[in-house]
Enzyme design. Structure first.
Site, short mmCIF file in Angstrom:
data_model
loop_
_atom_site.label_atom_id
_atom_site.label_comp_id
_atom_site.label_asym_id
_atom_site.label_seq_id
_atom_site.Cartn_x
_atom_site.Cartn_y
_atom_site.Cartn_z
CE LYS A 23 -10.48 0.16 11.26
NZ LYS A 23 -9.91 0.86 10.15
CE LYS A 52 -8.20 -3.81 14.12
NZ LYS A 52 -7.20 -3.78 13.05
CG ASP A 59 -6.29 -5.26 6.01
OD1 ASP A 59 -5.83 -5.35 7.15
OD2 ASP A 59 -6.83 -4.23 5.57
CE LYS A 71 8.73 -11.98 -14.27
NZ LYS A 71 9.24 -11.83 -15.61
CG ASN A 98 -0.18 -0.10 2.49
OD1 ASN A 98 0.59 0.78 2.84
ND2 ASN A 98 -0.37 -1.20 3.22
CG PHE A 106 -2.04 5.07 13.42
CD1 PHE A 106 -1.35 4.90 14.61
CD2 PHE A 106 -1.85 6.25 12.70
CE1 PHE A 106 -0.49 5.87 15.07
CE2 PHE A 106 -0.99 7.23 13.16
CZ PHE A 106 -0.31 7.04 14.34
N1 CTP Z 1 -3.33 -3.68 11.89
C1 CTP Z 1 -2.55 -4.73 12.34
N2 CTP Z 1 -2.52 -5.91 11.65
C2 CTP Z 1 -3.25 -6.08 10.54
C3 CTP Z 1 -4.04 -5.01 10.05
C4 CTP Z 1 -4.06 -3.83 10.76
O1 CTP Z 1 -1.90 -4.60 13.38
N3 CTP Z 1 -3.20 -7.22 9.88
C5 CTP Z 1 -3.35 -2.41 12.66
C6 CTP Z 1 -2.71 -1.24 11.99
O2 CTP Z 1 -1.34 -1.13 12.35
C7 CTP Z 1 -3.50 -0.07 12.54
C8 CTP Z 1 -4.88 -0.66 12.77
O3 CTP Z 1 -4.68 -2.07 12.81
O4 CTP Z 1 -3.02 0.35 13.81
C9 CTP Z 1 -5.91 -0.28 11.76
O5 CTP Z 1 -5.73 -0.92 10.58
P1 CTP Z 1 -6.82 -0.87 9.40
O6 CTP Z 1 -6.26 -1.67 8.28
O7 CTP Z 1 -7.20 0.52 9.13
O8 CTP Z 1 -8.04 -1.59 10.05
P2 CTP Z 1 -8.72 -2.94 9.74
O9 CTP Z 1 -8.83 -3.68 11.00
O10 CTP Z 1 -8.03 -3.63 8.63
O11 CTP Z 1 -10.19 -2.52 9.36
P3 CTP Z 1 -10.87 -2.09 7.98
O12 CTP Z 1 -10.21 -2.84 6.87
O13 CTP Z 1 -12.25 -2.46 8.24
O14 CTP Z 1 -10.68 -0.61 7.85
#
Ligand code: CTP
Length: 402
Positions: A335, A339, A277, A287, A208, A321
């Site tokens: 969140k 969390k 995610d 490859k 990302n 975050f």
């Molecule tokens: N985070 C994490 N591990 C993951 C995904 C996210 O520790 N596999 C943490 C990020 O570091 C951040 C927080 O979760 O502090 C928010 O991540 P975000 O991707 O915005 O949230 P999601 O739980 O993935 O929710 P959504 O996709 O519904 O926005």
């Protein structure tokens, strides 16, 4: 506070006039020093008019008397901060190697205070191993560097090399000028930063747009406030922050392993990383060949590190975050609950010039108490300061309630 503003010869020299004004607006008194080549690009009179002071343009004045011969010593003593913008490849090389052949370089050698350098040059010059080495030397010496920005350069090239925005430089100088409280002494702060990369095959990956700048700013600020910092960073193009040993990882699963390894010793955990995610389980180590056929990828969720830390945190302070495009506060609150965080830093990533990839951010701090604290747009180092101000308050509340 007094700032000596060194201006070198480069197309960006005109922006230094705006910087002089921005510094004055922030309460600094500014002494401009123009190198000989800077005077080819900008008129000393512009700076004299803006700063209300005589502008220094040469090592020896026409009278060539003793007073002018030691003026660089006076300037070095009277100023608290030396800002050089634009800093050319030439001046970086001279500073790095102690070459003192004009007013600015002799002042630098005699100067013992804070040095802030804002380079600007052609991309190839910036990327040249000689410049990279000089930048490393200057950073190791404790000087602060404001990275040049990407953009179209005067030479027509596109890439890093453009002088950072003058307002951003002034904000950076001002943020560092406020004495940093040592209110995180005794704390061990574990910070994650940057994106993760999830391999699709030997050469491709899912990732990302996170630059890591917010997490790195937090690491540097936490270290400056006396904390022992452990930074776990995904792949980014940033130098290790001062005072924050950095563990470099690539994937979400590597990041999880590093976080879990250091969880026990940590008292505050800040999860600024933009963890991917999804990942491709058993990604081939070779490859994959393209074909004419349509391709679907099966992806599995990555471990949610924040959620796992939330279940194991005990009395540790946990900050998450939330990068959102809609319903910022509601999503952040969700969140926070799911969390088990003490605070969520929410930023609207759809906004131009803030959030991902940017040097600035604008966030809302969402607290367990139901309180929301908006932090208006500022340099990421300034935002880091506000986040840690809140962290120390929460820490204090937690300690007294125990
Ligand atoms: N985070 C994490 N591990 C993951 C995904 C996210 O520790 N596999 C943490 C990020 O570091 C951040 C927080 O979760 O502090 C928010 O991540 P975000 O991707 O915005 O949230 P999601 O739980 O993935 O929710 P959504 O996709 O519904 O926005």
């Amino acid at each position: 506070m007094n700032v000596a503003l060194g201006v070198c010869g480069g197309v960006a020299a005109y922006k230094s006039a705006e910087l002089a004004r921005a510094l004055m607006e922030r309460g600094f008194s500014v002494q401009a020093i123009l190198t000989a080549s800077a005077t080819e690009f900008v008129r000393p009179l512009t700076f004299a008019a803006l700063t209300g002071r005589k502008v220094i343009t040469a090592l020896f004045s026409a009278e060539d008397n003793l007073a002018s011969a030691i003026e660089h010593i006076r300037v070095a003593r009277e100023n608290d901060i030396l800002v050089v913008a634009p800093a050319t490849a030439d001046v970086l090389a001279k500073f790095a190697h102690g070459i003192a052949d004009d007013f600015l370089t002799t002042t630098y050698l005699a100067f013992t205070g804070r040095v802030v350098l804002a380079p600007a040059m052609n991309t190839e010059m910036w990327n040249h191993p000689a410049t990279r080495e000089n930048v490393r030397i200057l950073r190791d010496r404790g000087h602060e560097l404001i990275e040049p920005e990407d953009g179209i350069l005067a030479c027509g090239a596109i890439g890093p090399g453009r002088l950072a925005d003058p307002v951003r430089i002034a904000d950076f100088v001002a943020a560092g000028a406020i004495p940093t409280p040592r209110d995180l002494e005794g704390e061990v702060v574990l910070i994650t930063a940057g994106p993760t990369q999830e391999p699709i095959d030997a050469v491709r990956y899912i990732s990302n747009r996170s630059s890591g700048k917010m997490g790195y700013a937090l690491a540097e600020e936490a270290a400056a406030r006396g904390a022992r910092v452990i930074l776990v960073s995904g792949p980014v193009h940033l130098a290790e922050p001062r005072g924050a040993p950095t563990i470099r990882v690539r994937t979400a699963s590597e990041m999880r392993a590093a976080v879990m390894e250091h969880l026990e010793e940590s008292s505050i955990i800040i999860k600024a990383a933009a963890v991917a995610d999804y990942h491709r389980s058993n990604a081939p180590r070779t490859k994959e060949k393209k074909t004419a056929a349509r391709l679907s990828l099966e992806l599995d969720p990555t471990p949610d590190i924040l959620a796992e830390v939330g279940t194991k945190k005990n009395d540790r302070l946990l900050v998450g975050f939330a990068a959102e495009t809609d319903h910022l506060v509601e999503e952040a609150r969700r969140k926070l609950e799911t969390k088990n965080c003490d605070m969520v830093v929410a930023n609207l990533v759809s906004r131009e010039g803030a959030g991902f990839e940017s040097d600035e951010n604008e966030v809302v701090l969402v607290l367990r108490t139901g309180e929301t604290i908006p932090v208006k747009r500022a340099a990421k180092r300034v935002i880091a300061r506000r986040i840690l101000d809140q962290v120390t308050k929460l820490r204090l509340a937690l300690n007294t309630s125990r």
